[in-house]
Design an enzyme around this catalytic site. Structure first.
Site, PDB file in Angstrom:
ATOM      1  NE  ARG A 195      32.095  20.162  11.686  1.00 26.38           N
ATOM      2  CZ  ARG A 195      31.139  20.844  12.294  1.00 26.38           C
ATOM      3  NH1 ARG A 195      29.974  21.030  11.676  1.00 26.38           N
ATOM      4  NH2 ARG A 195      31.327  21.352  13.503  1.00 26.38           N
TER       5      ARG A 195
ATOM      6  CE1 TYR B 279      41.142  15.704  12.548  1.00 30.08           C
ATOM      7  CE2 TYR B 279      43.118  16.321  13.739  1.00 30.08           C
ATOM      8  CZ  TYR B 279      42.516  15.684  12.679  1.00 30.08           C
ATOM      9  OH  TYR B 279      43.299  15.049  11.753  1.00 30.08           O
ATOM     10  CD  GLU B 280      38.653  20.764  11.857  1.00 32.15           C
ATOM     11  OE1 GLU B 280      37.752  21.614  11.863  1.00 32.15           O
ATOM     12  OE2 GLU B 280      39.844  21.054  12.062  1.00 32.15           O
ATOM     13  N   GLY B 281      34.840  19.092  15.145  1.00 34.21           N
ATOM     14  CA  GLY B 281      33.519  18.716  15.630  1.00 34.21           C
ATOM     15  C   GLY B 281      33.502  17.251  15.990  1.00 34.21           C
TER      16      GLY B 281
END
Length: 559
Positions: free
Chosen positions: A294, A421-423
């Protein structure tokens, strides 16, 4: 003018805005002195400029492709990846006992920033491997660490993360992949995963997949998920790639951007895997990798913003319409905004990284909480700035920005996914007002107090920063008075406001360090007088009555 890594900017930030010296004073990072870091950044910048940047357009124009089940990388990526692996850049923060350099994450993020600006599609490959290295360092048993870490750190092998399934995106607990014991300590992993970046590669001798799946006795939801190491080739007795595992790339996604980075649909068909960490504790292990990613994804956004800003500035200096367009007020406004936003977002990311480094070096719970609070801001704001700045770069180019040959549009197309992406950025904002306020706001209040302390000086730009800290503090207390679920509708706006105030702090520090009037002071004035006023609107939105949002029905939205 080709891409130029902002090495000097990092030197200034690490000396005056987000100092690295306290880290170098710890035993763990004693080798990260100013001279050593300056040499590392200069070398990484040289590689990014001379080797990676020339691959930016090649990856977009000749995407990765799947031929008869074999993945073929974009032209020149073998040379670029070879430079990354051969220079030791993948293992910059990894354990020296396994071949890493053991340097601070802050230095690694600066390197990733430059590599992202040079060629985001290729930089994504070592980024994923770095996340897997950290997950294995924290959760794998010694035998797995001894087998995988040296090869991942050297770049001989690469790593991926396999979370998403067609029915299980942000709701990871809905996944259906399963793992059956083989009776010899290994497991047969079966299921399909989608959106797997660099899920296959002809640049390495083995691709190591971390896969989330359920054991037969697993509970429903995220509490029943385990994590497995599933390599493309099964290591033989000497640890070399042996027989092919029972997994394959079904197809490559056709994407808006990042064409040089193959995004795979993966099928695991009873593939042999080994448990990483304890049974049913896979999310804790995977979150180690995701939290690393993140922050790194936020840095990707910043790197692309830097490249887009450079390209737009070059074009504006050369393009003549009633004189060079860089002389026109609106173009100067856009370019100054782009440059000011990049600096602020970069400082947020590096501040987050140094806090996490300090927590690792000293065990400080306060530093860990500080880094945790900054992580969703760094990810969300870094990627939002990447999107906004690359979009503005197209605007500076005018009609030529809409023409693919200039390359301005590629920055926007490539960076757009980083907010997803990645949350997603919405999830990051909910994390900030939810879990990151769950301590009663201690860590968040400390960050706001830092902003106020920075502004407690005699400087013309200080009063607006002090006012921003006070307004942010008032909004934070108002949100803390609400139940967590009642904060979510204003979460994105609150995160944006928080990022604005943090950015003002860093610009003020830069102006204070410069002393006399100069480019950094002029940029700080632009940010504080033209961009910081947006804080008031963000906080007003964050504190708007949540009931009004809840009363909007699905029928209203579909009318």
């Amino acid at each position: 003018m080709p891409y130029r890594s902002p090495v000097a900017d990092f030197g200034f930030i690490f000396e005056h805005v987000v100092p690295l010296a306290p880290l170098a004073a710890t035993g763990r990072y004693a080798e990260a002195d100013a001279e050593t870091v300056a040499g590392i950044l200069a070398e990484a910048g040289r590689m990014s400029d001379e080797v990676l940047a020339p691959l930016q357009r090649a990856g977009d124009q000749v995407p990765a492709r799947l031929e008869n089940g074999v993945l073929r990388s974009s032209p020149g990526y073998d040379k670029g990846y070879g430079a990354i692996a051969g220079g030791g850049w993948i293992g910059l923060t990894a354990d020296p006992a396994q071949g890493g350099m053991g340097l601070p994450q802050a230095v690694n993020m600066a390197v990733n920033d430059m590599m992202s600006g040079a060629c985001l599609s290729l930089q994504l490959k070592p980024l994923l491997t770095q996340g897997q290295i950290e997950a294995l360092e924290h959760h794998a048993d010694p035998a797995m660490q001894a087998l995988y870490l040296p090869r991942l750190i050297s770049g001989e092998w690469s790593g991926t993360m396999n979370l998403t399934e067609p029915q299980a995106g942000s709701d990871v607990g809905a996944l259906r992949a399963k793992a059956e014991p083989n009776g010899d300590g290994s497991y047969a992993v079966t299921g399909q995963k989608i959106y797997i970046s660099w899920g296959d590669s002809d640049l390495v001798s083995n691709v190591c997949h971390l896969v989330l799946a359920r054991l037969p006795d697993a509970a429903e939801g995220t509490r029943g998920i385990s994590l497995f190491m599933v390599p493309k080739y099964l290591p033989d007795a000497e640890g070399n790639p042996g027989a092919a595992n029972d997994l394959r790339v079904v197809s490559l996604e056709h994407k808006m951007g990042l064409h040089g980075s193959p995004t795979c649909v993966m099928a695991f068909e009873g593939a042999t895997g080994w448990l990483v960490g304890a049974p049913h504790k896979g999310m804790a292990a995977m979150f180690t990798m995701m939290n690393n990613a993140r922050l790194a994804v936020g840095v990707q956004g910043i790197g692309v913003a830097e490249a887009a800003c450079q390209k737009a500035t070059e074009y504006a200096a050369e393009r003549s319409q009633m004189g060079a367009i860089i002389q026109h007020a609106d173009v100067r406004r856009m370019l100054a905004t782009m440059r000011a936003e990049v600096f602020a977002a970069r400082c947020i990311a590096l501040d987050c990284a140094t806090a996490l480094d300090m927590a690792r070096a000293t065990g400080s719970a306060e530093a860990a909480a500080r880094g945790a609070a900054l992580t969703p801001i760094a990810k969300s704001w870094g990627t939002a700035v990447g999107i906004a700045v690359s979009d503005m770069g197209v605007q500076v180019h005018g009609g030529m920005g809409f023409i693919e040959e200039t390359g301005a549009a590629q920055f926007f197309r490539d960076v757009r996914v980083t907010a997803i992406y990645e949350g997603t950025n919405g999830i990051q904002a909910m994390d900030l007002v939810g879990r990151k306020l769950a301590d009663g706001g201690t860590a968040v209040r400390a960050l706001i107090a830092e902003i106020a302390a920075t502004a407690a000086v005699d400087h013309p730009l200080a009063p607006p920063v002090a006012a921003a800290a006070a307004a942010l503090s008032e909004a934070t207390e108002a949100l803390l008075a609400r139940a967590p679920a009642q904060r979510f509708g204003g979460a994105d706006a609150y995160l944006r406001g928080f990022a604005r105030a943090l950015g003002a702090q860093y610009h003020l520090r830069a102006a204070l360090a410069e002393g006399a009037q100069g480019p950094r002071t002029r940029l700080a004035r632009h940010y504080i007088t033209r961009l910081l006023p947006g804080l008031a609107g963000s906080l007003a939105e964050a504190l708007a009555d949540p009931a009004a949002l809840e009363q909007i029905t699905a029928e209203d939205l579909m009318a």
